[in-house]
Design a protein around this motif. Structure first.
Motif, PDB file in Angstrom:
ATOM      1  N   GLU A   1       0.817  -1.219   0.000  1.00 28.27           N
ATOM      2  CA  GLU A   1       0.000   0.000   0.000  1.00 28.27           C
ATOM      3  C   GLU A   1       0.852   1.271   0.000  1.00 28.27           C
ATOM      4  O   GLU A   1       0.458   2.273  -0.572  1.00 28.27           O
ATOM      5  CB  GLU A   1      -0.922   0.014   1.224  1.00 28.27           C
ATOM      6  CG  GLU A   1      -2.004  -1.046   1.197  1.00 28.27           C
ATOM      7  CD  GLU A   1      -3.065  -0.778   0.141  1.00 28.27           C
ATOM      8  OE1 GLU A   1      -3.422   0.408  -0.065  1.00 28.27           O
ATOM      9  OE2 GLU A   1      -3.524  -1.744  -0.467  1.00 28.27           O
ATOM     10  N   ARG A   2       2.021   1.235   0.621  1.00 28.77           N
ATOM     11  CA  ARG A   2       2.861   2.431   0.720  1.00 28.77           C
ATOM     12  C   ARG A   2       3.249   2.981  -0.650  1.00 28.77           C
ATOM     13  O   ARG A   2       3.517   4.170  -0.796  1.00 28.77           O
ATOM     14  CB  ARG A   2       4.109   2.159   1.547  1.00 28.77           C
ATOM     15  CG  ARG A   2       5.080   1.244   0.869  1.00 28.77           C
ATOM     16  CD  ARG A   2       6.424   1.138   1.597  1.00 28.77           C
ATOM     17  NE  ARG A   2       7.315   0.300   0.825  1.00 28.77           N
ATOM     18  CZ  ARG A   2       7.963   0.690  -0.259  1.00 28.77           C
ATOM     19  NH1 ARG A   2       7.865   1.915  -0.680  1.00 28.77           N
ATOM     20  NH2 ARG A   2       8.755  -0.140  -0.913  1.00 28.77           N
TER      21      ARG A   2
ATOM     22  N   TRP B   1       8.315  -0.161  -9.666  1.00 28.36           N
ATOM     23  CA  TRP B   1       7.772  -1.517  -9.516  1.00 28.36           C
ATOM     24  C   TRP B   1       7.022  -1.920 -10.787  1.00 28.36           C
ATOM     25  O   TRP B   1       7.145  -3.047 -11.253  1.00 28.36           O
ATOM     26  CB  TRP B   1       6.834  -1.582  -8.311  1.00 28.36           C
ATOM     27  CG  TRP B   1       7.515  -1.779  -6.997  1.00 28.36           C
ATOM     28  CD1 TRP B   1       8.502  -1.007  -6.458  1.00 28.36           C
ATOM     29  CD2 TRP B   1       7.248  -2.810  -6.059  1.00 28.36           C
ATOM     30  NE1 TRP B   1       8.847  -1.489  -5.226  1.00 28.36           N
ATOM     31  CE2 TRP B   1       8.097  -2.598  -4.958  1.00 28.36           C
ATOM     32  CE3 TRP B   1       6.361  -3.875  -6.032  1.00 28.36           C
ATOM     33  CZ2 TRP B   1       8.093  -3.430  -3.841  1.00 28.36           C
ATOM     34  CZ3 TRP B   1       6.353  -4.708  -4.915  1.00 28.36           C
ATOM     35  CH2 TRP B   1       7.220  -4.488  -3.839  1.00 28.36           C
ATOM     36  N   ALA B   2       6.256  -1.003 -11.334  1.00 27.15           N
ATOM     37  CA  ALA B   2       5.482  -1.311 -12.535  1.00 27.15           C
ATOM     38  C   ALA B   2       6.415  -1.603 -13.717  1.00 27.15           C
ATOM     39  O   ALA B   2       6.132  -2.495 -14.518  1.00 27.15           O
ATOM     40  CB  ALA B   2       4.530  -0.164 -12.858  1.00 27.15           C
ATOM     41  N   ARG B   3       7.522  -0.884 -13.814  1.00 28.51           N
ATOM     42  CA  ARG B   3       8.485  -1.157 -14.889  1.00 28.51           C
ATOM     43  C   ARG B   3       9.080  -2.559 -14.738  1.00 28.51           C
ATOM     44  O   ARG B   3       9.273  -3.281 -15.725  1.00 28.51           O
ATOM     45  CB  ARG B   3       9.590  -0.113 -14.888  1.00 28.51           C
ATOM     46  CG  ARG B   3       9.199   1.163 -15.568  1.00 28.51           C
ATOM     47  CD  ARG B   3      10.408   2.050 -15.902  1.00 28.51           C
ATOM     48  NE  ARG B   3       9.950   3.188 -16.660  1.00 28.51           N
ATOM     49  CZ  ARG B   3       9.858   4.421 -16.172  1.00 28.51           C
ATOM     50  NH1 ARG B   3      10.245   4.688 -14.934  1.00 28.51           N
ATOM     51  NH2 ARG B   3       9.403   5.401 -16.936  1.00 28.51           N
ATOM     52  N   ALA B   4       9.385  -2.944 -13.513  1.00 24.29           N
ATOM     53  CA  ALA B   4       9.914  -4.290 -13.266  1.00 24.29           C
ATOM     54  C   ALA B   4       8.862  -5.352 -13.602  1.00 24.29           C
ATOM     55  O   ALA B   4       9.181  -6.404 -14.161  1.00 24.29           O
ATOM     56  CB  ALA B   4      10.378  -4.425 -11.817  1.00 24.29           C
ATOM     57  N   ALA B   5       7.612  -5.071 -13.293  1.00 25.41           N
ATOM     58  CA  ALA B   5       6.519  -5.995 -13.622  1.00 25.41           C
ATOM     59  C   ALA B   5       6.330  -6.071 -15.134  1.00 25.41           C
ATOM     60  O   ALA B   5       6.088  -7.153 -15.686  1.00 25.41           O
ATOM     61  CB  ALA B   5       5.226  -5.548 -12.942  1.00 25.41           C
TER      62      ALA B   5
ATOM     63  N   GLU C   1       8.317   5.325  -6.944  1.00 26.90           N
ATOM     64  CA  GLU C   1       8.607   3.917  -6.643  1.00 26.90           C
ATOM     65  C   GLU C   1       7.533   3.002  -7.228  1.00 26.90           C
ATOM     66  O   GLU C   1       7.833   1.900  -7.691  1.00 26.90           O
ATOM     67  CB  GLU C   1       8.749   3.688  -5.141  1.00 26.90           C
ATOM     68  CG  GLU C   1       9.343   2.319  -4.863  1.00 26.90           C
ATOM     69  CD  GLU C   1       9.749   2.093  -3.418  1.00 26.90           C
ATOM     70  OE1 GLU C   1      10.180   0.968  -3.124  1.00 26.90           O
ATOM     71  OE2 GLU C   1       9.624   3.015  -2.587  1.00 26.90           O
ATOM     72  N   LEU C   2       6.286   3.454  -7.255  1.00 26.18           N
ATOM     73  CA  LEU C   2       5.218   2.675  -7.889  1.00 26.18           C
ATOM     74  C   LEU C   2       5.552   2.448  -9.366  1.00 26.18           C
ATOM     75  O   LEU C   2       5.425   1.331  -9.878  1.00 26.18           O
ATOM     76  CB  LEU C   2       3.868   3.373  -7.743  1.00 26.18           C
ATOM     77  CG  LEU C   2       2.686   2.686  -8.427  1.00 26.18           C
ATOM     78  CD1 LEU C   2       2.457   1.283  -7.878  1.00 26.18           C
ATOM     79  CD2 LEU C   2       1.426   3.538  -8.273  1.00 26.18           C
TER      80      LEU C   2
END
Length: 135
Positions: free
Chosen positions: A86-87, A98-102, A94-95
């Motif tokens: 949630e953070r 994470w989305a780029r890594a996904a 940072e979201l």
């Protein structure tokens, strides 16, 4: 269980740096696609990101939550999507990281699933009853 319109719009705004996002209902959930590749799923307005061996290390924090799964034959089948903390919704940069890594994991999965171009070109189609076979 699908994403609400508000949550979908929030994700579209936050993840705009990735490219063109689309959302599609799938299996009672919502698939999140970037340029045609599914990088995440949403269930009950909870974001789950695509995980593979290439990004599990980055997503260690997400490993503490149960993964997205479904029940088949009385067994829980884990999908390759882990819950985003949630953070991240208070940390837009940072979201996106994470989305780029996904998204990178989604591209790796898509590459493994689609046959190599040479294999596609070498495949012959069987002729139907009213068609001649073309080679």
């Amino acid at each position: 269980m699908v994403a609400s319109a508000g949550f979908s719009e929030f994700l579209r705004e936050q993840l705009a740096p990735l490219g063109r996002l689309t959302f599609r209902r799938m299996f009672g959930k919502t698939g999140v696609f970037c340029d045609g590749v599914m990088l995440a799923m949403v269930a009950d307005d909870t974001l789950y990101v695509r995980v593979d061996d290439g990004n599990k290390q980055i997503f260690q924090e997400a490993a503490s939550y149960p993964p997205l799964n479904y029940t088949k034959g009385g067994r829980a089948i884990d999908l390759a999507f882990w819950r985003a903390p949630e953070r991240l919704f208070d940390e837009p940069d940072e979201l996106v990281t994470w989305a780029r890594a996904a998204l990178a994991a989604a591209h790796r999965v898509a590459a493994r699933r689609s046959p190599a171009p040479a294999a596609k070109a070498g495949r012959r189609r069987k002729a139907g009853p009213n068609q001649r076979r073309q080679d």
